[in-house]
Design an enzyme around this catalytic site. Structure first.
Site, PDB file in Angstrom:
ATOM      1  N   GLY A  40       0.818  -1.213   0.000  1.00 59.09           N
ATOM      2  CA  GLY A  40       0.000   0.000   0.000  1.00 59.09           C
ATOM      3  C   GLY A  40       0.848   1.257   0.000  1.00 59.09           C
ATOM      4  N   ALA A  41       0.252   2.384   0.450  1.00 59.77           N
ATOM      5  CA  ALA A  41       0.893   3.708   0.355  1.00 59.77           C
ATOM      6  C   ALA A  41       1.380   3.903  -1.079  1.00 59.77           C
ATOM      7  CB  ALA A  41       2.029   3.853   1.371  1.00 59.77           C
ATOM      8  N   HIS A  43       2.369   4.920  -4.741  1.00 59.14           N
ATOM      9  CA  HIS A  43       2.841   6.111  -5.449  1.00 59.14           C
ATOM     10  C   HIS A  43       2.960   5.744  -6.924  1.00 59.14           C
ATOM     11  CE1 HIS A  43       6.601   3.943  -5.322  1.00 59.14           C
ATOM     12  NE2 HIS A  43       6.604   3.972  -4.002  1.00 59.14           N
ATOM     13  N   GLY A  45       5.352   5.035  -8.711  1.00 58.34           N
ATOM     14  CA  GLY A  45       6.207   3.867  -8.987  1.00 58.34           C
ATOM     15  C   GLY A  45       5.383   2.581  -8.978  1.00 58.34           C
ATOM     16  N   HIS A  46       4.531   2.412  -7.947  1.00 57.12           N
ATOM     17  CA  HIS A  46       3.660   1.226  -7.895  1.00 57.12           C
ATOM     18  C   HIS A  46       2.694   1.213  -9.081  1.00 57.12           C
ATOM     19  CE1 HIS A  46       4.246   1.726  -3.360  1.00 57.12           C
ATOM     20  NE2 HIS A  46       4.624   0.486  -3.555  1.00 57.12           N
ATOM     21  N   GLU A 157      12.105  -2.811  -9.619  1.00 63.45           N
ATOM     22  CA  GLU A 157      13.570  -2.949  -9.575  1.00 63.45           C
ATOM     23  C   GLU A 157      14.188  -2.104  -8.468  1.00 63.45           C
ATOM     24  OE1 GLU A 157      15.152  -2.052 -13.415  1.00 63.45           O
ATOM     25  OE2 GLU A 157      14.781  -4.083 -14.153  1.00 63.45           O
ATOM     26  N   LYS A 158      13.404  -1.207  -7.864  1.00 58.13           N
ATOM     27  CA  LYS A 158      13.972  -0.400  -6.776  1.00 58.13           C
ATOM     28  C   LYS A 158      14.476  -1.317  -5.669  1.00 58.13           C
ATOM     29  CE  LYS A 158      13.168   1.857  -3.110  1.00 58.13           C
ATOM     30  NZ  LYS A 158      12.245   1.743  -2.073  1.00 58.13           N
ATOM     31  N   ASP A 159      13.709  -2.384  -5.399  1.00 58.37           N
ATOM     32  CA  ASP A 159      14.151  -3.403  -4.440  1.00 58.37           C
ATOM     33  C   ASP A 159      14.813  -4.509  -5.255  1.00 58.37           C
ATOM     34  OD1 ASP A 159      12.918  -2.439  -1.796  1.00 58.37           O
ATOM     35  OD2 ASP A 159      11.298  -2.271  -3.228  1.00 58.37           O
ATOM     36  N   SER A 194       9.470   5.977  -3.115  1.00 61.43           N
ATOM     37  CA  SER A 194       9.361   4.990  -2.047  1.00 61.43           C
ATOM     38  C   SER A 194       8.276   5.438  -1.093  1.00 61.43           C
ATOM     39  CB  SER A 194      10.693   4.889  -1.288  1.00 61.43           C
ATOM     40  OG  SER A 194      10.499   4.241  -0.047  1.00 61.43           O
TER      41      SER A 194
HETATM   42  O1  PAF Z   1       8.138  -4.672  -1.989  1.00 56.34           O
HETATM   43  C1  PAF Z   1       7.178  -4.724  -1.198  1.00 56.34           C
HETATM   44  O2  PAF Z   1       6.325  -3.832  -1.147  1.00 56.34           O
HETATM   45  C2  PAF Z   1       7.040  -5.916  -0.282  1.00 56.34           C
HETATM   46  O3  PAF Z   1       8.274  -6.384   0.125  1.00 56.34           O
HETATM   47  C3  PAF Z   1       6.198  -7.060  -0.895  1.00 56.34           C
HETATM   48  C4  PAF Z   1       6.867  -7.640  -2.135  1.00 56.34           C
HETATM   49  C5  PAF Z   1       4.813  -6.558  -1.263  1.00 56.34           C
HETATM   50  C6  PAF Z   1       6.050  -8.203   0.114  1.00 56.34           C
HETATM   51  O4  PAF Z   1       5.412  -7.771   1.271  1.00 56.34           O
END
Ligand code: PAF
Length: 289
Positions: A40-41, A43, A45-46, A157-159, A194
């Site tokens: 959630g939250a 932005h 990017g999501h 890809e940020k993570d 983020s």
């Molecule tokens: O990247 C995230 O937001 C979280 O690590 C994920 C992949 C949703 C797992 O909780």
């Protein structure tokens, strides 16, 4: 519990049973399912990951679940922004068809014990500083992939290390899902988007841009023939000057294995994590070698 069709402009499944009923009907109609897991939250990017999912699927499920098992006791689980109504309003304007929004008891019922340790690419970097993290992520993502059973799932890809961990998880468990990485969304000045950026004070927000600037400096140094050590030193000095403390890591690694670069490395990734005030920021960029 029936699907909640009324609270938001987009339907919400609160239980695995309701999620499965909807997704099974889509699958029976021959539709391809895309999935974007989130906490959630949301932005931009999501939301760009949602757009990407829709390019690969007919229906897109977005999960919103702040997963407690990936937070250590001293981390920000309680403070983590929870903005589901806003998230749903944003999703209603994008090609998304269903929110999966379970509570913790639905995901981890009484007696739940399973914990997945992916090994390999999950070791080092983030794990040196957040040893609990990838166990929690791999476990919840494995569950979500089994629950949604998508054809394709999108991770940012940020993570970057997380993306590699998920790819290994899917490979090792032979899960029938394609994992696609979505490009990091960036603010106009280069700061990686983020959900945690909301914690930054105005002054920290102004200095936060130096994280992506340091990565770019390492990139440019390496491109002009500097050694990894010399390039890292420059990047570290940029981070220190901007007040990042502690700097958890700033590394140049093999893009696939995240091991130190070797003669067989075909692509590299420059990755960093550091704290500005109380906010921990991470970022990474590609380096062609
Ligand atoms: O990247 C995230 O937001 C979280 O690590 C994920 C992949 C949703 C797992 O909780």
């Amino acid at each position: 519990m029936p699907l909640d069709q009324s609270t938001y402009k987009i339907p919400v499944a609160r239980t695995v049973a309701d999620l499965r009923e909807t997704v099974s009907a889509w699958r029976a109609a021959g539709l391809r399912i895309g999935f974007v897991p989130t906490m959630g939250a949301l932005h931009e990017g999501h939301l760009s990951l949602v757009d990407l999912a829709a390019q690969h699927a007919d229906k897109v499920v977005v999960s919103i679940f702040v997963n407690p098992t990936q937070f250590a006791p001293e981390e920000d689980l309680e403070a983590y922004p929870r903005t589901e109504p806003d998230d749903a309003a944003k999703l209603a304007k994008r090609p998304s068809d269903l929110i999966f929004g379970p509570n913790a008891a639905e995901m981890y019922p009484e007696g739940y014990d399973l914990q997945i340790n992916v090994g390999g690419v999950s070791e080092g970097l983030e794990t040196d500083h957040r040893p609990h993290f990838f166990g929690g992520v791999a476990t919840v993502v494995a569950k979500l992939l089994c629950q949604v059973a998508p054809d394709v799932a999108i991770f940012g890809e940020k993570d970057y290390q997380q993306l590699q961990v998920i790819k290994k998880l899917v490979r090792d468990l032979s899960l029938p899902v394609e994992i696609i990485g979505g490009a990091t969304g960036r603010e106009a000045d280069g700061l990686a988007m983020s959900s945690r950026n909301v914690y930054l004070t105005e002054d920290e927000r102004a200095r936060a841009v130096q994280l992506s600037a340091a990565l770019k400096a390492v990139h440019d140094q390496m491109k002009s023939g500097a050694t990894i050590d010399a390039a890292r030193d420059l990047g570290l000095s940029i981070l220190r000057a901007a007040g990042f403390d502690p700097i958890d890591y700033l590394e140049v690694r093999d893009a696939d294995t995240l091991a130190p670069l070797s003669n067989t490395s075909r692509r590299a990734r420059i990755l960093a994590a550091a704290k500005l005030g109380t906010t921990r920021l991470i970022d990474n960029i590609d380096l062609e070698i």
